[in-house]
Scaffold this active site. Structure first.
Site, PDB file in Angstrom:
ATOM      1  N   ASP A  13       0.905  -1.187   0.009  1.00  0.00           N
ATOM      2  CA  ASP A  13      -0.119  -0.121   0.053  1.00  0.00           C
ATOM      3  C   ASP A  13       0.823   1.136   0.044  1.00  0.00           C
ATOM      4  OD1 ASP A  13      -2.441   1.647   0.061  1.00  0.00           O
ATOM      5  OD2 ASP A  13      -1.921   1.875   2.317  1.00  0.00           O
ATOM      6  N   SER A  14       0.301   2.392  -0.415  1.00  0.00           N
ATOM      7  CA  SER A  14       1.104   3.692  -0.408  1.00  0.00           C
ATOM      8  C   SER A  14       1.411   4.083   1.165  1.00  0.00           C
ATOM      9  CB  SER A  14       0.477   4.721  -1.085  1.00  0.00           C
ATOM     10  OG  SER A  14      -0.901   4.997  -0.446  1.00  0.00           O
ATOM     11  N   CYS A 191     -12.286   2.765  -0.493  1.00  0.00           N
ATOM     12  CA  CYS A 191     -10.949   3.335   0.014  1.00  0.00           C
ATOM     13  C   CYS A 191     -10.558   2.360   1.134  1.00  0.00           C
ATOM     14  CB  CYS A 191     -10.919   4.905   0.394  1.00  0.00           C
ATOM     15  SG  CYS A 191      -9.391   5.345   1.241  1.00  0.00           S
ATOM     16  N   HIS A 193      -8.936   3.034   3.823  1.00  0.00           N
ATOM     17  CA  HIS A 193      -9.120   3.930   5.050  1.00  0.00           C
ATOM     18  C   HIS A 193     -10.697   3.624   5.614  1.00  0.00           C
ATOM     19  CE1 HIS A 193      -5.455   5.769   4.169  1.00  0.00           C
ATOM     20  NE2 HIS A 193      -5.253   6.332   5.374  1.00  0.00           N
TER      21      HIS A 193
END
Length: 280
Positions: A13-14, A191, A193
């Site tokens: 992941d980023s 997303c 998150h």
């Protein structure tokens, strides 16, 4: 030398959002070893060009391959949208899965009306990755995509539920709760998150709207592919989890508490440089 089935699954992941995918993998595949790589030096990816994101993703995959992983999960919506296909072609010997396809599959499967909402960051909404993936699977679908970038800040600050969070969530979701878009029956959390806000989002949207958590659906796809490729770890013991980051292990550990259900010790996160991996 380890048997290939005992090698870890690489999760990329980023930043920290992909830890929700890591949670889902731990729950769905508890005996698998996992290696998480967060490219924290270059987060966020959403502001970068597709060419840059593809290059970053390629460098991450190379770094994971160097650590001998058997499978790669791109737990980043931006990277999944642009990099899964070229990386799968570049590394045909290794299964690579992103989060967009599984999320689209699940939303099309559970929606009875075909009226589907997608909430994501602005970049994911604008590149229409989920919209395209859903329409490929269900051409009759009606899709309302909404950017909810504020949810990222709430998640990283640990504001996950409570009256104030619900008020903010309700305000942000007004465009798909009112007017002509109020009749959606499925909402994709587009997303990584957003799953930590799932309780608040569900309360605001109500029981009639089915929430699709791309982290959970991705874990189920990984489980299926491991079985199909005969790569599953047959060990009865719980798998190990290791962490790599490209910047600030201390901040990663601090913010990770809001996403990962297990405690990460400060000394358990290794700082690495992946920018020296060049695309061939």
């Amino acid at each position: 030398m380890k048997c290939i089935s005992q090698l870890p699954i690489g999760v990329f992941d980023s930043g920290v959002g992909g830890l929700t995918v890591l949670n889902a993998l731990r729950e769905t595949l508890p005996n698998e070893n996992l290696l998480y790589l967060g490219d924290t030096a270059r987060v966020p990816y959403g502001t970068k060009s597709s060419a840059s994101v593809t290059r970053y993703a390629d460098q991450a995959v190379k770094a994971l391959r160097e650590r001998e992983v058997k499978f790669v999960v791109i737990a980043c919506n931006t990277a999944s949208a642009v990099a899964v296909e070229p990386l799968a072609c570049q590394y045909p010997e290794m299964p690579i899965v992103g989060v967009v396809g599984p999320g689209a599959d699940a939303s099309c499967g559970v929606s009875q009306s075909g009226r589907i909402g997608v909430i994501a960051t602005e970049s994911t909404v604008n590149n229409q990755a989920y919209q395209s993936a859903i329409l490929q699977r269900r051409p009759d679908a009606t899709i309302k995509a909404l950017a909810c970038s504020l949810f990222v800040a709430l998640a990283e600050e640990g504001w996950h539920d409570g009256e104030l969070v619900e008020q903010v969530v309700a305000r942000c979701l007004e465009p798909i709760r009112e007017g002509k878009h109020a009749n959606i029956d499925t909402l994709v959390l587009g997303c990584t998150h957003f799953p930590v806000l799932k309780r608040a989002i569900s309360k605001v949207m109500g029981e009639r709207v089915h929430l699709v958590d791309s982290a959970e659906t991705t874990a189920l796809v990984v489980k299926k592919l491991l079985r199909e490729h005969a790569l599953g770890n047959s060990s009865a013991m719980q798998g190990d989890v290791s962490f790599l980051v490209t910047d600030s292990p201390e901040r990663f550990v601090r913010v990770a508490r809001n996403f990962f259900t297990e405690t990460i010790e400060s000394g358990a996160v290794e700082l690495i440089d992946i920018q020296h991996f060049q695309k061939i």
